[in-house]
Write a protein that holds these residues in place. Structure first.
Motif, short mmCIF file in Angstrom:
data_model
loop_
_atom_site.label_atom_id
_atom_site.label_comp_id
_atom_site.label_asym_id
_atom_site.label_seq_id
_atom_site.Cartn_x
_atom_site.Cartn_y
_atom_site.Cartn_z
N GLY A 9 -31.79 -8.92 31.87
CA GLY A 9 -30.76 -8.60 32.84
C GLY A 9 -29.64 -9.62 32.82
O GLY A 9 -29.72 -10.66 32.16
N GLY A 10 -28.57 -9.32 33.55
CA GLY A 10 -27.44 -10.24 33.62
C GLY A 10 -26.21 -9.58 34.18
O GLY A 10 -26.27 -8.49 34.74
N LEU A 11 -25.09 -10.27 34.01
CA LEU A 11 -23.79 -9.80 34.49
C LEU A 11 -22.99 -9.28 33.30
O LEU A 11 -22.86 -9.96 32.28
CB LEU A 11 -23.05 -10.94 35.18
CG LEU A 11 -21.60 -10.67 35.60
CD1 LEU A 11 -21.55 -9.58 36.65
CD2 LEU A 11 -20.96 -11.96 36.11
N VAL A 12 -22.45 -8.07 33.44
CA VAL A 12 -21.68 -7.47 32.36
C VAL A 12 -20.52 -6.69 32.97
O VAL A 12 -20.61 -6.21 34.10
CB VAL A 12 -22.58 -6.56 31.50
CG1 VAL A 12 -23.12 -5.39 32.31
CG2 VAL A 12 -21.86 -6.08 30.25
N GLN A 13 -19.44 -6.59 32.22
CA GLN A 13 -18.30 -5.81 32.69
C GLN A 13 -18.54 -4.32 32.48
O GLN A 13 -19.32 -3.93 31.59
CB GLN A 13 -17.03 -6.22 31.95
CG GLN A 13 -16.51 -7.60 32.34
CD GLN A 13 -15.16 -7.90 31.71
OE1 GLN A 13 -14.84 -7.38 30.65
NE2 GLN A 13 -14.38 -8.73 32.38
N ALA A 14 -17.89 -3.53 33.28
CA ALA A 14 -17.99 -2.08 33.12
C ALA A 14 -17.62 -1.68 31.69
O ALA A 14 -16.67 -2.21 31.11
CB ALA A 14 -17.07 -1.38 34.12
#
Length: 124
Positions: A9-14
């Motif tokens: 998991g993590g942070l990603v842009q649209a």
């Protein structure tokens, strides 16, 4: 004792992509269905995708069909969820689940074993 450990998991842009992994241990999973579920803040846990470990039959929620792909690696006892074209509404904690079954399972109560979850955040 069945253990499921999610990662990836993590942070990603649209519009971006992530691949989640679920490492399974504790028994032979050839007669198991493996599923991915997600839960966003203030919402109920919802089905995302499932795969029958033996045979590889798959099933997807309408909201992710064509964007997400579930697969498994027999040698590594690992199930993957490849997520493409991510949207902000995909933001949630993603859980891996396992249940003894000859068919794919799509409801949470059918899965007795769960991982701890991994956070996916999609920014707009």
């Amino acid at each position: 004792q069945v253990q499921l450990v999610e990662s990836g998991g993590g942070l990603v842009q649209a519009g971006g992509s992530l691949r989640l992994s679920c490492a399974a241990s504790g028994r032979t999973f050839s007669n198991y269905a493996m599923g991915w579920f997600r839960q966003a803040p203030g919402k109920e846990r919802e089905f995302v995708a499932a795969i029958r470990w033996s045979g590889g039959n798959t099933f997807y929620a309408d909201s992710v069909t064509g964007r997400f792909t579930i697969s498994r690696d027999d040698a590594k006892y690992t199930v993957y969820l490849r997520m493409n074209s991510l949207k902000p509404e995909d933001t949630a904690i993603y859980y891996c689940a396992a249940g003894h079954s000859i068919v794919v399972l799509s409801t949470a109560y059918q899965y007795p074993y769960w991982g701890q979850g991994t956070q996916v955040t999609v920014s707009s």
